[in-house]
Design a protein around this motif. Structure first.
Motif, mmCIF file in Angstrom:
data_model
loop_
_atom_site.group_PDB
_atom_site.id
_atom_site.type_symbol
_atom_site.label_atom_id
_atom_site.label_comp_id
_atom_site.label_asym_id
_atom_site.label_seq_id
_atom_site.Cartn_x
_atom_site.Cartn_y
_atom_site.Cartn_z
ATOM 1 N N TYR A 128 -63.472 -48.362 -141.450
ATOM 2 C CA TYR A 128 -64.744 -47.884 -142.009
ATOM 3 C C TYR A 128 -65.893 -48.211 -141.059
ATOM 4 C CZ TYR A 128 -69.209 -48.765 -144.240
ATOM 5 O OH TYR A 128 -70.560 -48.836 -144.495
ATOM 6 N N GLU A 129 -65.944 -49.451 -140.581
ATOM 7 C CA GLU A 129 -67.038 -49.843 -139.697
ATOM 8 C C GLU A 129 -67.029 -49.042 -138.399
ATOM 9 O OE1 GLU A 129 -68.385 -54.333 -140.552
ATOM 10 O OE2 GLU A 129 -66.513 -54.183 -139.408
ATOM 11 N N ARG A 130 -65.830 -48.707 -137.934
ATOM 12 C CA ARG A 130 -65.715 -48.030 -136.644
ATOM 13 C C ARG A 130 -65.957 -46.524 -136.750
ATOM 14 N NH1 ARG A 130 -60.556 -49.344 -132.740
ATOM 15 N NH2 ARG A 130 -60.850 -51.446 -133.585
ATOM 16 N N PHE A 131 -65.453 -45.914 -137.830
ATOM 17 C CA PHE A 131 -65.472 -44.453 -137.907
ATOM 18 C C PHE A 131 -66.164 -43.872 -139.141
ATOM 19 C CE2 PHE A 131 -61.498 -45.546 -135.603
ATOM 20 C CZ PHE A 131 -61.744 -44.897 -134.399
ATOM 21 N N GLN A 312 -45.078 -35.822 -138.066
ATOM 22 C CA GLN A 312 -45.650 -34.482 -138.041
ATOM 23 C C GLN A 312 -46.955 -34.416 -138.843
ATOM 24 O OE1 GLN A 312 -44.527 -31.694 -136.214
ATOM 25 N NE2 GLN A 312 -46.621 -31.114 -136.803
ATOM 26 N N LEU A 313 -46.981 -35.109 -139.974
ATOM 27 C CA LEU A 313 -48.196 -35.116 -140.788
ATOM 28 C C LEU A 313 -49.349 -35.775 -140.031
ATOM 29 C CD1 LEU A 313 -49.542 -34.362 -143.416
ATOM 30 C CD2 LEU A 313 -48.617 -36.448 -144.454
ATOM 31 N N ALA A 314 -49.048 -36.835 -139.270
ATOM 32 C CA ALA A 314 -50.087 -37.506 -138.485
ATOM 33 C C ALA A 314 -50.633 -36.580 -137.403
ATOM 34 C CB ALA A 314 -49.532 -38.780 -137.863
ATOM 35 N N VAL A 315 -49.753 -35.824 -136.756
ATOM 36 C CA VAL A 315 -50.191 -34.864 -135.730
ATOM 37 C C VAL A 315 -51.080 -33.794 -136.351
ATOM 38 C CG1 VAL A 315 -49.402 -33.046 -134.162
ATOM 39 C CG2 VAL A 315 -48.223 -35.254 -134.199
ATOM 40 N N LYS A 319 -55.282 -33.181 -135.696
ATOM 41 C CA LYS A 319 -55.835 -31.880 -135.283
ATOM 42 C C LYS A 319 -56.875 -31.387 -136.284
ATOM 43 C CE LYS A 319 -51.746 -30.246 -132.743
ATOM 44 N NZ LYS A 319 -50.622 -29.262 -132.740
ATOM 45 N N GLU A 320 -56.597 -31.568 -137.562
ATOM 46 C CA GLU A 320 -57.539 -31.146 -138.602
ATOM 47 C C GLU A 320 -58.853 -31.904 -138.487
ATOM 48 O OE1 GLU A 320 -57.916 -31.196 -143.505
ATOM 49 O OE2 GLU A 320 -56.118 -31.972 -142.528
ATOM 50 N N MET A 321 -58.765 -33.221 -138.264
ATOM 51 C CA MET A 321 -59.975 -34.028 -138.142
ATOM 52 C C MET A 321 -60.779 -33.650 -136.892
ATOM 53 S SD MET A 321 -60.197 -35.891 -140.788
ATOM 54 C CE MET A 321 -59.440 -34.505 -141.652
ATOM 55 N N THR A 322 -60.075 -33.398 -135.802
ATOM 56 C CA THR A 322 -60.757 -33.010 -134.563
ATOM 57 C C THR A 322 -61.508 -31.697 -134.750
ATOM 58 O OG1 THR A 322 -59.106 -34.172 -133.224
ATOM 59 C CG2 THR A 322 -60.426 -32.481 -132.122
ATOM 60 N N GLN A 329 -57.301 -38.194 -133.220
ATOM 61 C CA GLN A 329 -56.261 -39.006 -132.577
ATOM 62 C C GLN A 329 -56.722 -40.443 -132.388
ATOM 63 O OE1 GLN A 329 -53.080 -37.819 -132.043
ATOM 64 N NE2 GLN A 329 -52.725 -40.019 -131.821
ATOM 65 N N ALA A 330 -58.008 -40.619 -132.113
ATOM 66 C CA ALA A 330 -58.532 -41.985 -131.979
ATOM 67 C C ALA A 330 -58.401 -42.749 -133.288
ATOM 68 C CB ALA A 330 -59.986 -41.949 -131.525
ATOM 69 N N MET A 331 -58.618 -42.066 -134.418
ATOM 70 C CA MET A 331 -58.486 -42.729 -135.712
ATOM 71 C C MET A 331 -57.033 -43.097 -135.995
ATOM 72 S SD MET A 331 -61.256 -41.083 -138.361
ATOM 73 C CE MET A 331 -61.074 -39.341 -138.019
ATOM 74 N N VAL A 332 -56.105 -42.189 -135.671
ATOM 75 C CA VAL A 332 -54.685 -42.489 -135.867
ATOM 76 C C VAL A 332 -54.273 -43.669 -135.003
ATOM 77 C CG1 VAL A 332 -52.336 -41.625 -135.561
ATOM 78 C CG2 VAL A 332 -54.078 -40.149 -136.573
ATOM 79 N N ASP A 333 -54.677 -43.641 -133.737
ATOM 80 C CA ASP A 333 -54.311 -44.725 -132.822
ATOM 81 C C ASP A 333 -54.914 -46.053 -133.276
ATOM 82 O OD1 ASP A 333 -52.976 -42.860 -131.290
ATOM 83 O OD2 ASP A 333 -54.574 -42.656 -129.794
#
Length: 345
Positions: A128-131, A312-315, A319-322, A329-333
């Protein structure tokens, strides 16, 4: 100095001090709302002790009035807006109940992200604090937490492979868990949590995904008999992200010393303590909810197809968030990095 002058000075002093004394003695009552029954972990183990703490630390100048089970009206998806609008001063809810409105809170709801609720909740606050500060700018967040490992429960058949999901109508709490169920082969059904027992008893849903703790509270174990867990040494199949948020105007209206009381009982440590309460509740709840049931545990060696769905759901989510202007991808990582980091502490 004459007696008359002394009397006038004393009267003036009393006039000045009286409002100050009244202000100091004024009791501020915070309306705290949530959707669970009053016997649930959320109220008994988290909110009531938290409220007792802020009352003690404010010398009883600030207290809570808790309204469980939507007693202030509305539906669970409306709780966040109720906090923003001041209908409630504080609410505990799932951001995911309002699909797509709080995208940064979703990343930990991707499959196989968390290993415990305590470490996942600490990660949730950090994320939350980061994103997520823009997503939640209409309220003042006090905590973000996740529940312990979520499992699959139904009244039709044992689930041991993905093929067993086919044809089952299953309820999930958020859009990502619904997407996960669809990718696993089930048919997701959208049902508010308070309506779930009735829906299962009438066959509107064959089952649900939930952690063990919630099930006895809602008496859902009386309506299902097959439970599927994934290997406990692996990250959990899913979790859901909760948030405790406060009305910004109510917080701003507090004297500085009472703001400090709220601040001292908010944030990463409070979030982690909520997660720990979920972790500790699971064992006893499982004993109650699984009695007389068939419980199947999917071993790590058979988890390949399940993990493939999660990957696959993470991928897809990244893409949806981007596409929405976030760095998906930064949030997933970051979510994977933080849950691994806090899991080792």
């Amino acid at each position: 100095m004459s007696k008359r002058s002394i009397g006038m000075i004393a009267a003036t002093a009393l006039t000045v001090l009286a409002p100050l004394h009244m202000a100091q003695a004024e009791e501020i009552v915070l309306k705290v709302a949530h959707f669970w029954p009053p016997t649930a972990l959320s109220q008994k183990t988290v909110l009531e002790p938290w409220c007792a703490k802020i009352a003690e630390q404010s010398q009883n100048r600030m207290k809570c009035q808790i309204y469980p089970a939507m007693q202030l009206g509305g539906t669970p998806p409306q709780l966040m807006q109720q906090a923003a609008d001041g209908i409630a001063d504080i609410v505990w809810t799932l951001p995911g109940y309002t699909a797509g409105r709080y995208p940064t809170a979703e990343v930990l709801e991707l499959p196989f992200m968390t290993t415990s609720a305590e470490s996942g909740s600490r990660a949730a606050w950090n994320l939350y604090e980061r994103f997520g500060q823009k997503d939640f700018e209409a309220v003042k967040p006090l905590a973000f937490n996740v529940h312990d490992a979520g499992h699959v429960h139904n009244n039709v058949r044992p689930i041991k492979t993905l093929a067993d999901f086919k044809g089952l109508k299953l309820r999930a709490p958020t859009r990502l868990t619904n997407k996960m169920l669809a990718m696993l082969g089930a048919t997701p059904v959208a049902i508010p949590m308070p309506s779930l027992p009735d829906a299962v008893s009438k066959g509107v849903a064959d089952g649900y995904v939930l952690p063990w703790e919630v099930i006895p509270t809602m008496k859902l174990h009386e309506m299902t008999k097959y439970d599927t867990e994934t290997d406990p040494a692996q990250p959990s199949l899913y979790t859901a992200v909760f948030s405790i948020v406060m009305n910004k105007a109510k917080y701003a209206s507090l004297p500085d010393d009472l703001k400090k009381v709220i601040d001292a009982n908010s944030g990463a440590d409070f979030s982690a303590s909520i997660g720990k309460a979920w972790d500790e509740s699971g064992t006893m709840a499982r004993k109650i909810a699984a009695e007389g049931h068939q419980v199947d545990v999917i071993p790590a060696a058979d988890m390949g197809p399940w993990r493939k769905v999660g990957d696959q759901l993470a991928v897809d989510w990244a893409k949806e968030m981007t596409a929405k202007g976030y760095d998906g991808q930064a949030m997933v990582d970051a979510a994977r990095e933080l849950t691994a980091k806090y899991a080792t502490k």
